[in-house]
Design a protein around this motif. Structure first.
Motif, mmCIF file in Angstrom:
data_model
loop_
_atom_site.group_PDB
_atom_site.id
_atom_site.type_symbol
_atom_site.label_atom_id
_atom_site.label_comp_id
_atom_site.label_asym_id
_atom_site.label_seq_id
_atom_site.Cartn_x
_atom_site.Cartn_y
_atom_site.Cartn_z
ATOM 1 N N GLN A 172 70.089 54.838 45.256
ATOM 2 C CA GLN A 172 69.281 55.626 46.184
ATOM 3 C C GLN A 172 67.983 56.105 45.549
ATOM 4 N N LYS B 134 62.221 51.334 46.739
ATOM 5 C CA LYS B 134 63.660 51.330 47.030
ATOM 6 C C LYS B 134 64.146 49.937 47.435
ATOM 7 N N HIS C 119 68.136 49.127 47.127
ATOM 8 C CA HIS C 119 69.412 49.579 47.686
ATOM 9 C C HIS C 119 70.306 48.449 48.189
#
Length: 518
Positions: free
Chosen positions: A148, A129, A131
């Motif tokens: 996400q 991740k 983001h």
């Protein structure tokens, strides 16, 4: 009997051998330390058994704490995903790195610790991740979840190319991480950022673990039915389990024509293969049927939602712990553990029913605190709990310091390295940490606020559409239920804390709000 020439040859061989061993020992001593930075999203410290064993056992995360250190007072500067990630990369508070909320696109052109490590000869990689909207910079290799990310059969963007990958996100991220370590240039030290999606909302477990917690009943926090007396901002939030903020369909996976969710009708199995969907339906359809038959209302409904939330959330944690164990095993089996700094944290804390909430954002303890565990390489002798007030601005300078890289002056955090050597520096450490949250208004409607926390007290100012102060004595009121601000007996303490808060605003150059008046 040895001849003179034989003796001379033996002496020469012995000298060469000693010289070789001495050089090898010297090379090992000067060998650069690898860095493995594992981070999850929304993993509360309450859900790691090294911190609290009442909810779940996390034997692999506990291995890091057992073999290294556990930071008892670890905090973030802005309890929300993007800003926290930007702070860790830059070592600067969000008002300085520009990532004050999730709406902003991260300025990747600024100085970050991966860039500096890369320049110093480290191989750098980011997997999982991200983001932060902009493309990662400072990494020799990156393979990230878009936005996400998805839990099931997720898309990954590998060095700019998007592709769909079969598997559960936590497992896939770990597979990519181990594969990168395995195939790296072994002549160079490495820094790997292994960042998981889990256990972010909507807490979708690996279907192989989906039944593990279905019969568990979890203790309800004492302040689950908090009425928010004398706390205006807490009363006006929208992150309550006890209201429609926690959605029956979107969050709790109840799919039925009679259940109308706030986000439309979400079909949770749409990315799953047949086997995954079958396991999912076998688990959730009976739950939906039972829920509809019970026709729950009031407190009974609220408590039912809490238990459902906890079971799904903790099932996600099970996969995280399992996969951390896979990485630890690989490092140990391949002789890398003793020369690698292993760090485990989350981008912030999370509410597990405290105050009746889920999510984060507030400066209250459960979201302000974040877990921080470190397994230290050889040469760092600290073991057990570290009581010092550390913050996510400290990660970047710590990694640079341990790697022997000069820390730029613009970095606002402090290197934790002195705390990792022994306990003699604990009392020389900072006496307070600073916090500032900006993202309002938004779905969860947590007011803008900033504040200061010492080892005992916390002072918070909620501002923008309100002007409210809160003061807590964390020693006598650890759950922050009794706002002491304005009480005559706390007038002197309030003035002292306001002074310290203003000093931190000046030190960290926070010009986004007017300086505190003392």
């Amino acid at each position: 009997m040895l001849t003179y020439k034989s003796k001379l040859f033996s002496l020469f061989f012995f000298t060469i051998s000693i010289t070789f061993l001495s050089c090898k020992k010297k090379e090992n001593k000067n060998e650069k330390i690898n860095i493995l930075f594992i981070m999850t999203d929304d993993h509360s410290y309450q859900a790691i058994s090294a911190y609290n064993d009442q909810l779940i056992k996390t034997p692999n995360l506990d291995r890091i704490a057992k073999d290294g250190v556990l930071f008892r007072n670890s905090f973030v500067g802005n309890s929300i995903c993007g800003p926290s990630r930007a702070t860790m990369l830059t070592g600067k508070h969000t008002h300085k790195n520009g990532q004050i909320n999730n709406r902003v696109k991260f300025d990747g052109n600024q100085v970050t610790f991966p860039k500096l490590l890369q320049k110093a000869g480290y191989q750098t990689a980011l997997i999982g991740k991200w983001h932060l909207k902009s493309d990662p910079q400072g990494f020799d290799y990156w393979n990230i979840l878009p936005g996400q990310g998805k839990y099931y059969n997720p898309d990954f963007i590998e060095m700019g190319k998007k592709k769909r990958v079969e598997g559960y996100a936590t497992n896939v991220t770990t597979d990519y991480g181990i594969n990168w370590i395995k195939n790296r240039d072994k002549k160079k030290p490495f820094c790997l950022l292994l960042h998981h999606k889990a256990p972010h909302r909507t807490w979708q477990p690996d279907t192989l673990h989906i039944d593990e917690f279905k019969n568990k009943t979890y203790p309800v926090p004492a302040n689950f039915f908090d009425k928010y007396e004398n706390r205006v901002a807490a009363k006006e939030q929208r992150l309550s389990i006890r209201s429609r903020d926690m959605d029956l369909n979107y969050d709790l996976k109840l799919e039925h024509e009679s259940i109308k969710g706030r986000f439309g009708k979400v079909k949770h199995t749409k990315r799953m293969n047949e086997a995954e969907a079958n396991r999912w339906n076998a688990h959730y359809k009976p739950i939906t049927k039972e829920f509809l038959e019970k026709k729950l209302e009031g407190d009974e409904l609220d408590l039912w939602k809490y238990q459902r939330y906890m079971r799904d959330y903790l099932a996600c944690i099970r996969s995280v712990d399992e996969n951390v164990g896979r990485v630890l095993d690989y490092l140990e089996e391949n002789g890398l553990a003793d020369n690698t700094l292993i760090v485990y944290t989350s981008d912030q804390g999370f509410y597990l029913g405290e105050h009746g909430w889920f999510d984060k954002r507030f400066m209250y303890e459960q979201s302000f605190r974040t877990p921080l565990l470190m397994r230290l390489p050889k040469g760092y002798e600290r073991k057990g709990e570290v009581p010092a007030l550390v913050q996510n601005i400290d990660y970047a300078p710590t990694f640079l310091d341990i790697a022997g890289v000069t820390i730029p002056k613009e970095i606002q955090g402090n290197s934790i390295k002195p705390l990792l050597l022994d306990n003699t520096n604990d009392n020389k450490w900072r006496d307070a940490v600073y916090y500032h949250y900006y993202e309002f208004p938004n779905e969860h409607m947590v007011k803008k606020h900033y504040g200061v926390r010492t080892d005992r007290y916390k002072l918070i100012h909620f501002y923008d559409d309100i002007d409210v102060w809160e003061l807590y004595d964390l020693q006598t009121d650890p759950e922050e239920m009794n706002n002491l601000f304005g009480k005559p007996e706390y007038k002197v303490l309030t003035k002292q804390l306001k002074k310290r808060l203003r000093e931190l605003q000046v030190e960290y150059e926070d010009d986004t709000v007017e300086k505190v008046k003392i």
